[in-house]
Design a protein around this motif. Structure first.
Motif, PDB file in Angstrom:
ATOM      1  N   SER A  37       8.419  -1.292 -11.821  1.00  0.00           N
ATOM      2  CA  SER A  37       9.114   0.225 -11.441  1.00  0.00           C
ATOM      3  C   SER A  37       8.918   1.207 -12.523  1.00  0.00           C
ATOM      4  CB  SER A  37      10.549  -0.055 -11.435  1.00  0.00           C
ATOM      5  OG  SER A  37      10.836  -1.307 -10.594  1.00  0.00           O
ATOM      6  N   ALA A  38       8.324   1.108 -13.483  1.00  0.00           N
ATOM      7  CA  ALA A  38       8.183   2.154 -14.657  1.00  0.00           C
ATOM      8  C   ALA A  38       7.677   3.307 -13.944  1.00  0.00           C
ATOM      9  CB  ALA A  38       7.419   1.710 -15.676  1.00  0.00           C
ATOM     10  N   GLU A  39       8.545   4.549 -13.958  1.00  0.00           N
ATOM     11  CA  GLU A  39       7.943   5.618 -13.636  1.00  0.00           C
ATOM     12  C   GLU A  39       8.669   6.753 -14.304  1.00  0.00           C
ATOM     13  OE1 GLU A  39       5.794   7.249 -10.704  1.00  0.00           O
ATOM     14  OE2 GLU A  39       6.365   8.742 -12.309  1.00  0.00           O
ATOM     15  N   ALA A  40       7.752   7.635 -15.077  1.00  0.00           N
ATOM     16  CA  ALA A  40       8.279   8.638 -16.234  1.00  0.00           C
ATOM     17  C   ALA A  40       9.047   9.762 -15.584  1.00  0.00           C
ATOM     18  CB  ALA A  40       7.060   9.235 -16.582  1.00  0.00           C
ATOM     19  N   GLY A  42       0.722  -1.245   0.032  1.00  0.00           N
ATOM     20  CA  GLY A  42       0.159   0.011   0.105  1.00  0.00           C
ATOM     21  C   GLY A  42       0.863   1.246   0.003  1.00  0.00           C
ATOM     22  N   ARG A  43       2.203   1.090   0.535  1.00  0.00           N
ATOM     23  CA  ARG A  43       2.944   2.220   0.304  1.00  0.00           C
ATOM     24  C   ARG A  43       4.020   2.141  -0.634  1.00  0.00           C
ATOM     25  NH1 ARG A  43       5.326   2.536   6.144  1.00  0.00           N
ATOM     26  NH2 ARG A  43       6.434   4.273   5.504  1.00  0.00           N
ATOM     27  N   TYR A  44       3.987   1.338  -1.505  1.00  0.00           N
ATOM     28  CA  TYR A  44       4.915   1.337  -2.631  1.00  0.00           C
ATOM     29  C   TYR A  44       4.908   2.123  -3.343  1.00  0.00           C
ATOM     30  CZ  TYR A  44       7.076  -0.343  -6.666  1.00  0.00           C
ATOM     31  OH  TYR A  44       8.316  -0.382  -7.811  1.00  0.00           O
ATOM     32  N   GLU A  45       6.158   2.743  -3.678  1.00  0.00           N
ATOM     33  CA  GLU A  45       6.383   3.942  -4.644  1.00  0.00           C
ATOM     34  C   GLU A  45       7.756   3.356  -5.675  1.00  0.00           C
ATOM     35  OE1 GLU A  45       7.632   7.367  -2.808  1.00  0.00           O
ATOM     36  OE2 GLU A  45       5.645   7.809  -1.930  1.00  0.00           O
ATOM     37  N   PRO A  46       7.492   3.737  -6.739  1.00  0.00           N
ATOM     38  CA  PRO A  46       8.570   3.176  -7.859  1.00  0.00           C
ATOM     39  C   PRO A  46      10.069   3.681  -7.334  1.00  0.00           C
ATOM     40  CG  PRO A  46       6.894   4.030  -8.996  1.00  0.00           C
ATOM     41  CD  PRO A  46       6.525   4.270  -7.651  1.00  0.00           C
ATOM     42  N   GLY A  47      10.834   2.592  -7.364  1.00  0.00           N
ATOM     43  CA  GLY A  47      12.317   2.866  -6.617  1.00  0.00           C
ATOM     44  C   GLY A  47      12.301   2.007  -5.406  1.00  0.00           C
ATOM     45  N   ASN A  48      11.000   1.789  -4.919  1.00  0.00           N
ATOM     46  CA  ASN A  48      11.212   0.776  -3.305  1.00  0.00           C
ATOM     47  C   ASN A  48      11.681  -0.670  -3.960  1.00  0.00           C
ATOM     48  OD1 ASN A  48      10.263   3.063  -2.404  1.00  0.00           O
ATOM     49  ND2 ASN A  48       8.516   2.324  -1.518  1.00  0.00           N
ATOM     50  N   GLY A  49      11.905  -1.413  -2.676  1.00  0.00           N
ATOM     51  CA  GLY A  49      12.375  -2.751  -3.132  1.00  0.00           C
ATOM     52  C   GLY A  49      11.451  -3.811  -3.467  1.00  0.00           C
ATOM     53  N   PRO A  64      13.372   7.930 -14.076  1.00  0.00           N
ATOM     54  CA  PRO A  64      14.020   6.935 -14.911  1.00  0.00           C
ATOM     55  C   PRO A  64      14.843   6.134 -14.455  1.00  0.00           C
ATOM     56  CG  PRO A  64      15.053   9.059 -15.370  1.00  0.00           C
ATOM     57  CD  PRO A  64      13.873   9.463 -14.388  1.00  0.00           C
ATOM     58  N   THR A  65      15.364   6.382 -13.337  1.00  0.00           N
ATOM     59  CA  THR A  65      16.284   5.214 -12.540  1.00  0.00           C
ATOM     60  C   THR A  65      15.602   4.564 -11.318  1.00  0.00           C
ATOM     61  OG1 THR A  65      17.155   6.821 -10.892  1.00  0.00           O
ATOM     62  CG2 THR A  65      18.386   6.763 -13.341  1.00  0.00           C
ATOM     63  N   ALA A  66      14.295   4.325 -11.465  1.00  0.00           N
ATOM     64  CA  ALA A  66      13.719   3.801 -10.377  1.00  0.00           C
ATOM     65  C   ALA A  66      13.949   2.151 -10.083  1.00  0.00           C
ATOM     66  CB  ALA A  66      12.055   3.765 -10.658  1.00  0.00           C
ATOM     67  N   PHE A  67      14.022   1.640 -11.154  1.00  0.00           N
ATOM     68  CA  PHE A  67      14.534   0.100 -11.330  1.00  0.00           C
ATOM     69  C   PHE A  67      15.867  -0.079 -10.716  1.00  0.00           C
ATOM     70  CE2 PHE A  67      16.710  -3.414 -13.332  1.00  0.00           C
ATOM     71  CZ  PHE A  67      16.112  -4.375 -12.763  1.00  0.00           C
TER      72      PHE A  67
END
Length: 461
Positions: free
Chosen positions: A311-314, A68-75, A317-320
Motif C-alpha cells: 500500500s505504500a504511497e508517498a 491491473g487497475r490497483y491503486e494504493p488504498g484499494n482493497g 500516507p493513509t492508503a493502508f
C-alpha cells in the motif's frame, strides 16, 4: 476433472511431510506460474499486473497478484490458511537408550490424536541447516523408508486397552529406531549423554545422524541443526469402493494451503487480473496448531507488514488504513463432517456431509470470525461459480476449535469468513476427506479472487 484435481493434491501431500516441504512445493508452483520471489530485507517495487511471493522461516509464505487497475488504498482479496499439522517432532537432544533399544526422543506438537501414531511405519522429514564453504544453507530432507515405530503394549499386559487407552506422552510416545545390539554390530556407537558444548551431531543417535548425512551428501561436522517432523510412510491415496475418498495425513490444513495456491494461480490465467482493482493474496502461516504466537505465525506482524508495503504511497500516507474496510479475508481451515458413528456430536441442523460443498463455520463466541455480512458475500460468489456451501455450528454442550480467522481479523480489522472442506479423523495421523472437495475449493477460491471487488461494490451500507 474432479479425480484429476484430487490426484494432483494427493501427489502434493506425498511430497510434503513438513511445513518446510509444503512451502517449497508451493514456491515451485508459483514460480512456474510466473511469480517472482521477494525478500523481506530488500526494497520492493510493486507493479500492477505483476505476481510475487515472500517467505519467512521457510515455513510461511505470502503470495500476491496485483490487479491491473490497483491503486494504493484499494482493497485486498485474501485467503488465509496454515502449513503446519499436529505431529511428533525430534527433540533438540534426542538420543536415548531404553531396555536395549536405541530410541529417538520426540515432542508432541499441537493437539494430535497420539494413539493413532502407534504401530505406524514412521520416517522423518524437515530441514537441516548445513555449513558449506563458509555459508549456512537450508536443506530439505525426507527419508523415503520406514525407520521408526511406536509399538503398542500387548493386550495381554494391559487388559483394559480396548476400554481406555491414554498413553503418557513423555514415557510411552517414544519411537524405536534400532536395537543396541544391531547398532553395535553395524559399527555405530549407541547414543550417550551429550557433554556441554558438544556439536549437534553428538546430541542424537549416531545411526540417525549418519542416515541424514547420507541423504544430504554431507559430513556430520557440517550439520549445524535440524527441525524434523515424524511422518507416516504410507502414502496418501484415493479410496472407497467408488474412489470418492481421500485417505491422507495432514489434510488439516495442507488441503487449504494447496487449494488456495491453486485458486490464486488459476485466477490469473485469464484476463480478469487486468481489470482487477484489488490485490489477490494467499497467506499460508506456520504454527496455527499451537496458537500462532510466533514470528511466522498468523499472530505476528508479517501479514500487516506485507499489506503496508504493497500500500505504500508517498502521496497518500493513509492508503493502508483506507484499504482495510475495502478488503475481505477467507480463513480457510478444515471443517468437521458428520460422523456416521458419532452423529450425536453434531447439532441437528448443522451436519456437513461429503460432496455437499465447502463449509461456512459460525460461532457466536467468536471462535470463528464469520458474520452475516461476510457469509452473504461468499454465498453470492459461490452461487456465481456454482460451488455449493454448507453451514456448521457446534452444539452448545460441545467445545469448539478455532482458526487463524479471529486472530487476523482482530489484528487487522478486515472482515473475515471462516470456511473449510468437510473431513473426518481430524488430527489423526491419517485423515479422511472427499475427492470432490478439491475442485470445489479451487473453483471457489478462484472465483473469490476474480469476483470479490464486483460483489463488494454492490454493498449499499
Amino acid at each position: 476433472m474432479i479425480m484429476a484435481a484430487a490426484k494432483q493434491f494427493v501427489n502434493f501431500i506425498n511430497k510434503t511431510p513438513s511445513p518446510f516441504h509444503a512451502v517449497d512445493e508451493i514456491k515451485k508452483r508459483l514460480m512456474t506460474a510466473g511469480f517472482t520471489e521477494l525478500r523481506e530485507t530488500d526494497h520492493w517495487n510493486i507493479q500492477p499486473l505483476s505476481k510475487y511471493f515472500v517467505t519467512r522461516n521457510e515455513s510461511t509464505i505470502i503470495a500476491f497478484a496485483v490487479g491491473g487497475r490497483y491503486e494504493p488504498g484499494n482493497g485486498f482479496t485474501i485467503v488465509g490458511a496454515h502449513t503446519d499439522s499436529p505431529c511428533l517432532k525430534v527433540k533438540p537432544v534426542s538420543g536415548k537408550i531404553k531396555s536395549g533399544y536405541c530410541m529417538v526422543g520426540v515432542e508432541c506438537y499441537g493437539g494430535g490424536i497420539w494413539n493413532t501414531w502407534f504401530d505406524r511405519d514412521l520416517t522423518v522429514g524437515g530441514r537441516v541447516l548445513v555449513q558449506n564453504n563458509g555459508k549456512i544453507e537450508h536443506r530439505l530432507v525426507h527419508v523415503q523408508r520406514p525407520i521408526l515405530r511406536i509399538p503398542h503394549l500387548a493386550i495381554h499386559l494391559q487388559r483394559e486397552m480396548n476400554d481406555s487407552f491414554g498413553p503418557n506422552k513423555e514415557n510411552h510416545v517414544c519411537p524405536v529406531l534400532a536395537t543396541c545390539l544391531q547398532t553395535e554390530l553395524q559399527g555405530y556407537p549407541c547414543p550417550r549423554e551429550a557433554l556441554p558444548g558438544a556439536p549437534q551431531f553428538e546430541k542424537h543417535v549416531p545411526s540417525l545422524v549418519s542416515l541424514l548425512c547420507n541423504e544430504l551428501g554431507i559430513e556430520k561436522e557440517q550439520m549445524l541443526d535440524f527441525e524434523l517432523c515424524l511422518a507416516d510412510t504410507q502414502p496418501a491415496a484415493i479410496g472407497g469402493i467408488f474412489e470418492e475418498f481421500i485417505f491422507a495425513p495432514r489434510l488439516d490444513n495442507l488441503f487449504n494451503a494447496y487449494t488456495a495456491a491453486e485458486g490464486l494461480i488459476e485466477s490469473c490465467l485469464d484476463q480478469s487480473l487486468q481489470a482487477d482493482t484489488n490485490v489477490r493474496l494467499i497467506c499460508l502461516f506456520d504454527n496455527e496448531e499451537v496458537g500462532s504466537q510466533s514470528a511466522q505465525g498468523a499472530a505476528s506482524t508479517l501479514q500487516e507488514l506485507v499489506l503496508r508495503r504493497i500500500s505504500a504511497e508517498a502521496k497518500n500516507p493513509t492508503a493502508f488504513e483506507e484499504s482495510i474496510p475495502k478488503s475481505y479475508m477467507l480463513s480457510a481451515d478444515q471443517a468437521h463432517a458428520i460422523h456416521p458413528n458419532y452423529s450425536e456430536k453434531h447439532e441437528s441442523n448443522h451436519q456437513p456431509g461429503f460432496h455437499k460443498g465447502i463449509v461456512i463455520k459460525f460461532n457466536a463466541n467468536q471462535r470463528y470470525a464469520s458474520t452475516a455480512i461476510t457469509a452473504t458475500i461468499l454465498r453470492e460468489i459461490a452461487k456465481r461459480v456454482n460451488v455449493p456451501l454448507q453451514d456448521f455450528v457446534v452444539r452448545n454442550d460441545s467445545p469448539c476449535g478455532s482458526t487463524i480467522g479471529p486472530i487476523m481479523s482482530a489484528k487487522l480489522g478486515i472482515p473475515t469468513l471462516d470456511i473449510g472442506a468437510p473431513q473426518l479423523s481430524m488430527h489423526s495421523i491419517r485423515e479422511m476427506g472427499c475427492t470432490s472437495s478439491v475442485s470445489q475449493a479451487i473453483n471457489l477460491y478462484k472465483g473469490f479472487f476474480q469476483l470479490y471487488p464486483e460483489v463488494f461494490s454492490s454493498l449499499k451500507f
